[in-house]
Design a protein around this motif. Structure first.
Motif, short mmCIF file in Angstrom:
data_model
loop_
_atom_site.label_atom_id
_atom_site.label_comp_id
_atom_site.label_asym_id
_atom_site.label_seq_id
_atom_site.Cartn_x
_atom_site.Cartn_y
_atom_site.Cartn_z
N GLU A 151 0.82 -1.21 0.00
CA GLU A 151 0.00 0.00 0.00
C GLU A 151 0.86 1.26 0.00
O GLU A 151 0.52 2.26 -0.64
N GLU A 152 1.97 1.22 0.72
CA GLU A 152 2.88 2.37 0.73
C GLU A 152 3.44 2.60 -0.67
O GLU A 152 3.51 3.74 -1.15
N TRP A 153 3.80 1.52 -1.32
CA TRP A 153 4.37 1.62 -2.67
C TRP A 153 3.33 2.18 -3.65
O TRP A 153 3.63 3.05 -4.45
N ILE A 154 2.08 1.69 -3.54
CA ILE A 154 1.03 2.15 -4.45
C ILE A 154 0.72 3.62 -4.22
O ILE A 154 0.54 4.40 -5.16
N VAL A 190 12.89 -0.01 -10.94
CA VAL A 190 11.47 0.29 -10.79
C VAL A 190 10.78 -0.92 -10.22
O VAL A 190 10.88 -2.01 -10.76
N LEU A 191 10.10 -0.74 -9.11
CA LEU A 191 9.36 -1.84 -8.52
C LEU A 191 8.22 -2.22 -9.41
O LEU A 191 7.54 -1.37 -9.96
N ARG A 192 7.97 -3.51 -9.56
CA ARG A 192 6.96 -3.95 -10.50
C ARG A 192 6.32 -5.23 -10.05
O ARG A 192 6.69 -5.84 -9.08
N SER A 193 5.32 -5.65 -10.83
CA SER A 193 4.61 -6.87 -10.50
C SER A 193 4.69 -7.81 -11.67
O SER A 193 5.57 -7.73 -12.49
N ALA A 194 3.69 -8.72 -11.78
CA ALA A 194 3.74 -9.81 -12.73
C ALA A 194 4.04 -9.33 -14.12
O ALA A 194 3.67 -8.26 -14.53
N ALA A 250 10.36 1.26 1.75
CA ALA A 250 11.05 2.45 1.25
C ALA A 250 12.32 2.75 2.04
O ALA A 250 13.34 3.15 1.48
N ASP A 251 12.29 2.54 3.38
CA ASP A 251 13.44 2.85 4.22
C ASP A 251 14.13 1.58 4.70
O ASP A 251 14.82 1.59 5.73
N GLY A 252 13.94 0.50 3.98
CA GLY A 252 14.47 -0.78 4.43
C GLY A 252 15.81 -1.13 3.81
O GLY A 252 16.54 -0.28 3.29
N PHE A 253 16.14 -2.42 3.88
CA PHE A 253 17.41 -2.95 3.36
C PHE A 253 17.51 -2.62 1.87
O PHE A 253 16.68 -3.02 1.06
N ARG A 254 18.56 -1.88 1.50
CA ARG A 254 18.61 -1.27 0.18
C ARG A 254 18.65 -2.29 -0.96
O ARG A 254 17.85 -2.21 -1.89
N PRO A 255 19.54 -3.27 -0.95
CA PRO A 255 19.56 -4.24 -2.07
C PRO A 255 18.62 -5.43 -1.85
O PRO A 255 18.99 -6.58 -2.11
N SER A 256 17.41 -5.15 -1.36
CA SER A 256 16.48 -6.24 -1.06
C SER A 256 16.17 -7.10 -2.28
O SER A 256 16.08 -8.32 -2.20
N MET A 257 15.96 -6.46 -3.44
CA MET A 257 15.52 -7.21 -4.60
C MET A 257 16.61 -8.16 -5.11
O MET A 257 16.33 -9.31 -5.44
N GLU A 258 17.87 -7.68 -5.17
CA GLU A 258 18.95 -8.57 -5.58
C GLU A 258 19.07 -9.74 -4.61
O GLU A 258 19.24 -10.90 -5.02
N PHE A 259 18.97 -9.44 -3.31
CA PHE A 259 19.08 -10.49 -2.29
C PHE A 259 17.94 -11.51 -2.43
O PHE A 259 18.17 -12.72 -2.39
N LEU A 260 16.71 -11.03 -2.59
CA LEU A 260 15.56 -11.93 -2.65
C LEU A 260 15.58 -12.79 -3.92
O LEU A 260 15.30 -14.00 -3.86
N ILE A 261 15.89 -12.20 -5.06
CA ILE A 261 15.90 -12.97 -6.31
C ILE A 261 17.01 -14.02 -6.27
O ILE A 261 16.79 -15.19 -6.62
N ALA A 262 18.20 -13.62 -5.85
CA ALA A 262 19.31 -14.57 -5.80
C ALA A 262 19.02 -15.70 -4.80
O ALA A 262 19.26 -16.88 -5.09
N SER A 263 18.51 -15.36 -3.64
CA SER A 263 18.21 -16.38 -2.63
C SER A 263 17.11 -17.31 -3.11
O SER A 263 17.15 -18.53 -2.87
N SER A 264 16.11 -16.77 -3.79
CA SER A 264 15.03 -17.61 -4.32
C SER A 264 15.56 -18.58 -5.36
O SER A 264 15.18 -19.76 -5.39
N CYS A 265 16.45 -18.11 -6.23
CA CYS A 265 17.03 -18.99 -7.24
C CYS A 265 17.75 -20.17 -6.59
O CYS A 265 17.61 -21.33 -7.02
N PRO A 287 6.56 8.27 -10.96
CA PRO A 287 6.42 7.35 -9.84
C PRO A 287 7.66 7.33 -8.97
O PRO A 287 8.74 7.69 -9.40
N GLN A 288 7.46 6.88 -7.73
CA GLN A 288 8.59 6.75 -6.83
C GLN A 288 9.53 5.67 -7.34
O GLN A 288 9.13 4.64 -7.82
N ARG A 289 10.82 5.91 -7.20
CA ARG A 289 11.80 4.95 -7.65
C ARG A 289 12.81 4.71 -6.54
O ARG A 289 13.02 5.54 -5.67
N ASN A 290 13.45 3.58 -6.61
CA ASN A 290 14.42 3.22 -5.60
C ASN A 290 15.76 3.00 -6.27
O ASN A 290 15.88 2.16 -7.16
N VAL A 291 16.74 3.74 -5.88
CA VAL A 291 18.05 3.63 -6.50
C VAL A 291 18.76 2.40 -5.95
O VAL A 291 18.89 2.22 -4.75
#
Length: 724
Positions: free
Chosen positions: A521-524, A715-719, A587-602, A704-708
């Motif tokens: 909801e914060e992101w939206i 850019v945060l995205r969905s399916a 927004a104020d969380g762990f900065r490289p969350s997406m790289e961490f989550l995708i790599a860990s999921s793989c 839109p809000q973006r995260n460096v």
């Protein structure tokens, strides 16, 4: 200014256009420039040529040729009668002759245009010479007129070049040419109209010579769509003829049209009746077909009654007040032809009323979709077909289906058919038939190359709309400089105490689910554009028990990021891979969350035996250069929308994982469907957003809000990888 900046773009485009005109369209360019140069040199651009004493010496016609002025067939094509005609003459020649030169080549286009002009003028003049002394008032009058212009040659050129087009564009172009020439010669009847008529009569049969061997001599029955086109074109001809007689009355070969012209109110009433009928006929509506039958029958009945009145008038010698019959009967003969066409094509108009449409075709549901998907397997996007917002077309045997969304009269099938081996083409064919029988425009969106190859056999077109990004897990190793960002994210997470959890979100404690919803909801709320749907899932889709969710959680239980993964069934109930869907972070969380989550999921999926993961596809972004004209348009659209949705940025972010790119396509019948398909896709992705709101947001320039992430923009995205 930096190299490649906007200051160099315009000159670069100008040079490119000049190069095209010089090398691809030299004949068209030369003739067009000659017309304009002569208009300036002689003053014909501001003073009517027909008012000058020299006009009989440059204009072609029977008087000029009888006087021995043979050169007029050379000079006449380069002038216009009055200055106002220069604009349509030059533009139409540039368009028609340029099209012919592009399709046929310069030599053949020159031969057809010049030869078509000469032959059509000479045949028209000879026809007038033979008929002027027959007592035919029109022939006697037109035989004494002169004309100028290159329109006969231009029409002959485009008529011949039409043979190079694929169906149904060949039919559409030829029908448009015939409608124009037929209405003009019947209801207006000038020398120019006669030249145009003979130009098409002679050029259209000649155009078959330019057909490829694949099309030459091939006979086939018209499709339902073509029958509908014939009927609509016929009704359009009749309506345009009535408008011409009312607003541009002429004295053609069959008499004056003034007596047949309708009043303004009658014209308005006719349009109010005919336009809805034509729209319904275009969709194959039964109601529209019956309405057209009633309308044409009424007109034919009028003819029969009028014929009886004429017969009685002749018997009793009292025909005062009756209109001149020839044009009346010719006009109504066209209505009779339309009636016969309606009867012949009645099988193409079986689309029932809106209430009855849902009964056509076998309809499925998400439960059946999941059963068949598990049994037969599908593509990386196939799990989206199980979402409850979809409608389902189930094949006649009940073993395969296509999920689709219906918007703006278009059925947007999502991805590939879910079908047993060898049954996909039959499922597509049945889906197309269902669409034709319900008045829908069919298309396949985000389909793979194997599926679009089957639609190509039906004469469909395809255009790339996205690129799926696949990571092969069996050979995955985070080694080398290219994986530096990913290794850094994993090491930093370990240092900061960020834990990876691969869970089913529905089984998590309420506190965790609440945090995930809060992040979403914060992101939206921070975005400058509306939330999108269709192939774009959210938290509700992530709550599905068959969907896996990756969480980045710190030692205090705070969720920093979330990704969701949809199963990719490969048949016989087996899951061979996973597709990334939701991808959001605090927004104020762990900065490289997406790289961490995708790599860990793989790594986790590889340990479970999965063969691959898909990061989905970013729409309007690809790793190659656009080749198709439509792809170039989409590429420009992607550039325009980049500040709002960041398609290209997303595509660049996923490149960190060294994926293999697989193109995804939009398959459609032909380019005429694209405007409606574009509207339908817009409504599918933004169902709760009107055009006015989109225009307002676009004008506002709000982004839109973006995260460096690292040195780039993510850019945060969905399916389907689409930014939302």
């Amino acid at each position: 200014m930096p190299k490649g900046g906007s200051g160099t773009a315009a000159p670069g485009r100008t040079r490119k256009i000049a190069t095209v005109l010089r090398h691809r369209l030299p004949f068209t360019t030369l003739v067009t420039l000659t017309m304009l140069a002569l208009a300036l040199a002689t003053g014909a651009l501001w003073s009517a040529a027909e008012d000058r004493a020299v006009y009989p010496y440059i204009a072609y016609g029977l008087p000029s040729l009888e006087a021995g002025r043979w050169w007029t067939v050379l000079t006449g094509p380069l002038f216009a009668v009055v200055p106002l005609y220069y604009l349509p003459m030059v533009l139409s020649f540039a368009l028609f002759a340029g099209f012919a030169e592009w399709r046929l080549g310069t030599r053949r286009a020159m031969a057809v245009a010049i030869g078509g002009q000469f032959v059509s003028v000479l045949v028209a003049v000879q026809f007038l010479a033979l008929s002027r002394n027959s007592g035919w008032e029109w022939a006697e009058r037109v035989a004494g007129s002169l004309d100028v212009g290159f329109s006969g040659g231009a029409l002959a050129a485009v008529a011949v070049a039409s043979a190079t087009l694929r169906p149904p564009w060949r039919l559409r172009l030829r029908a448009g040419l015939c409608v124009y020439a037929g209405i003009a010669i019947i209801f207006v009847g000038t020398l120019a109209d006669l030249v145009h008529f003979f130009a098409l009569v002679l050029a259209l049969p000649f155009g078959r010579k330019f057909l490829g061997s694949q099309d030459a001599g091939r006979e086939r029955r018209p499709s339902l769509r073509e029958w509908r086109f014939y009927v609509v074109a016929g009704l359009l001809v009749l309506t345009v003829a009535e408008l011409v007689m009312s607003f541009v009355p002429g004295n053609g070969p069959f008499g004056s049209s003034e007596e047949l012209s309708l009043s303004t109110w009658e014209v308005i009433a006719l349009c109010l009746i005919v336009v809805p009928i034509m729209n319904g006929l275009r969709k194959g509506s039964q109601v529209a077909w019956w309405s057209a039958m009633i309308l044409t029958s009424f007109v034919i009945l009028q003819v029969m009654v009028y014929g009886g009145v004429l017969t009685l008038a002749e018997v009793f010698g009292d025909d005062a007040g009756l209109m001149d019959p020839p044009l009346f009967f010719v006009d109504n003969l066209l209505w009779t032809v339309e009636f016969a066409l309606l009867v012949s094509s009645r099988g193409a108009f079986r689309v029932p009323s809106r209430r009855k449409r849902r009964r056509l075709g076998r309809m499925g549901n998400p439960a059946l979709a999941r059963t068949l998907l598990s049994r037969h397997g599908g593509s990386t996007l196939s799990w989206m077909t199980t979402w409850p917002q979809n409608s389902y077309f189930v094949a006649a045997d009940g073993k395969s289906y296509l999920a689709y969304r219906r918007h703006a009269g278009v059925a947007i099938a999502l991805g590939d058919p879910i079908a047993p081996d060898g049954a996909a083409d039959r499922t597509i064919a049945e889906f197309i038939t269902m669409c034709e029988n319900t008045g829908l425009v069919p298309c396949l969106f985000s389909a793979t190359g194997d599926t679009t190859a089957k639609t190509e056999e039906l004469g469909w077109k395809q255009v790339q709309v996205a690129e799926d990004t696949l990571i092969e897990l069996e050979t995955l190793e985070f080694r080398g400089k290219r994986w530096q960002d990913v290794r850094t994210a994993l090491n930093r997470a370990k240092k900061d105490g960020i834990e990876f959890r691969l869970v089913r979100l529905a089984d998590q404690p309420r506190a965790v689910i609440s945090q995930v919803r809060a992040i979403s909801e914060e992101w939206i709320s921070d975005k400058g554009m509306p939330e999108m749907g269709f192939t774009l899932g959210g938290v509700d889709e992530a709550m599905d028990p068959e969907t896996r969710v990756g969480l980045a959680v710190d030692a205090d239980g705070v969720v920093h990021g979330v990704t969701s993964w949809m199963p990719v069934y490969t048949g016989a109930g087996a899951v061979g891979g996973w597709t990334l869907d939701v991808m959001r972070k605090r927004a104020d969380g762990f900065r490289p969350s997406m790289e961490f989550l995708i790599a860990s999921s793989c790594l986790a999926f590889r340990d479970e035996g999965a063969k691959f993961v898909s990061l989905s596809g970013a729409p309007l972004a690809s790793s190659g250069e656009p080749a198709h004209a439509v792809e170039r348009v989409l590429d420009a659209l992607g550039t325009m929308m980049e500040p709002f949705y960041g398609f290209r940025s997303l595509h660049a972010f996923k490149a960190k994982f060294q994926p293999r790119h697989v193109p995804l396509y939009l398959a459609f019948r032909d380019e005429a469907d694209l405007p409606r398909i574009g509207i339908a896709l817009g409504r599918a992705y933004l169902p709760n957003t009107g055009l006015l709101r989109l225009a307002k947001l676009a004008r506002s320039g709000k982004k839109p809000q973006r995260n460096v992430e690292g040195g780039g923009v993510m850019v945060l995205r969905s399916a389907s990888g689409t930014p939302r």
